[in-house]
Design a protein around this motif. Structure first.
Motif, short mmCIF file in Angstrom:
data_model
loop_
_atom_site.label_atom_id
_atom_site.label_comp_id
_atom_site.label_asym_id
_atom_site.label_seq_id
_atom_site.Cartn_x
_atom_site.Cartn_y
_atom_site.Cartn_z
N UNK A 35 -5.57 -6.01 2.35
CA UNK A 35 -4.34 -6.76 2.63
C UNK A 35 -3.81 -7.44 1.36
N UNK A 36 -4.70 -7.86 0.49
CA UNK A 36 -4.24 -8.44 -0.78
C UNK A 36 -3.59 -7.36 -1.64
N UNK A 37 -4.10 -6.15 -1.59
CA UNK A 37 -3.46 -5.03 -2.30
C UNK A 37 -2.04 -4.84 -1.78
N UNK A 38 -1.87 -4.87 -0.46
CA UNK A 38 -0.53 -4.75 0.13
C UNK A 38 0.38 -5.88 -0.35
N UNK A 39 -0.17 -7.09 -0.37
CA UNK A 39 0.62 -8.25 -0.80
C UNK A 39 1.01 -8.12 -2.27
N UNK A 40 0.06 -7.71 -3.11
CA UNK A 40 0.35 -7.52 -4.54
C UNK A 40 1.47 -6.51 -4.74
N UNK A 41 1.40 -5.40 -4.01
CA UNK A 41 2.43 -4.36 -4.14
C UNK A 41 3.80 -4.89 -3.72
#
Length: 147
Positions: A35-41
């Protein structure tokens, strides 16, 4: 007629909740990372917003880990203006809480994210697993804030 409207609103709320839950196929430490990867993107062009979201999540989990018995830290109103501004409006923000084990609850009539503490005396293993999961989430957030 009023009953039908209320039922329609309830059905819409349930559908929205299910849609949110469906965004989190993996729970636990890996789910938090995903989910942090999604947020970063989603926030790649807005570093201040990303820093604010990660910092707010870090503060939340730090408070829970330092005082796990305090319900006020384990309960996040989904419509709280500060939560929405800092975390909830971003892709992956609310989902981090779901991945970390928070449930969608209504507390005092308000929609909340809630992390239920297992009873330490009757379920020591469950409590230890719950607390370890919170500490892992905190460690992931700390690691992500440095990136």
């Amino acid at each position: 007629r009023r009953l039908a409207e209320e039922q329609h609103l309830l059905d819409e709320e349930r559908a929205a909740d299910q849609e949110l839950l469906d965004q989190v196929p993996v729970l636990g430490e890996q789910g938090v990372r995903d989910q942090i990867v999604r947020m970063r993107a989603a926030l790649e062009d807005d570093r201040p917003a990303l820093d604010m979201a990660l910092g707010s999540l870090y503060t939340l989990f730090e408070q829970i880990v330092s005082k796990p018995e305090e319900v006020k830290y384990r309960r996040v109103r989904r419509d709280h203006p500060q939560f929405v501004a800092d975390v909830g409006r971003h892709i992956g923000g609310r989902e981090v809480l779901i991945a970390a084990g928070f449930k969608l609850e209504k507390l005092d009539g308000k929609p909340c994210f809630f992390s239920k503490e297992p009873h330490i005396e009757s379920d020591m293993d469950g409590w230890s697993d719950w607390y370890d999961s919170l500490k892992k989430t905190l460690a992931v957030l700390e690691e992500e804030m440095i990136k």
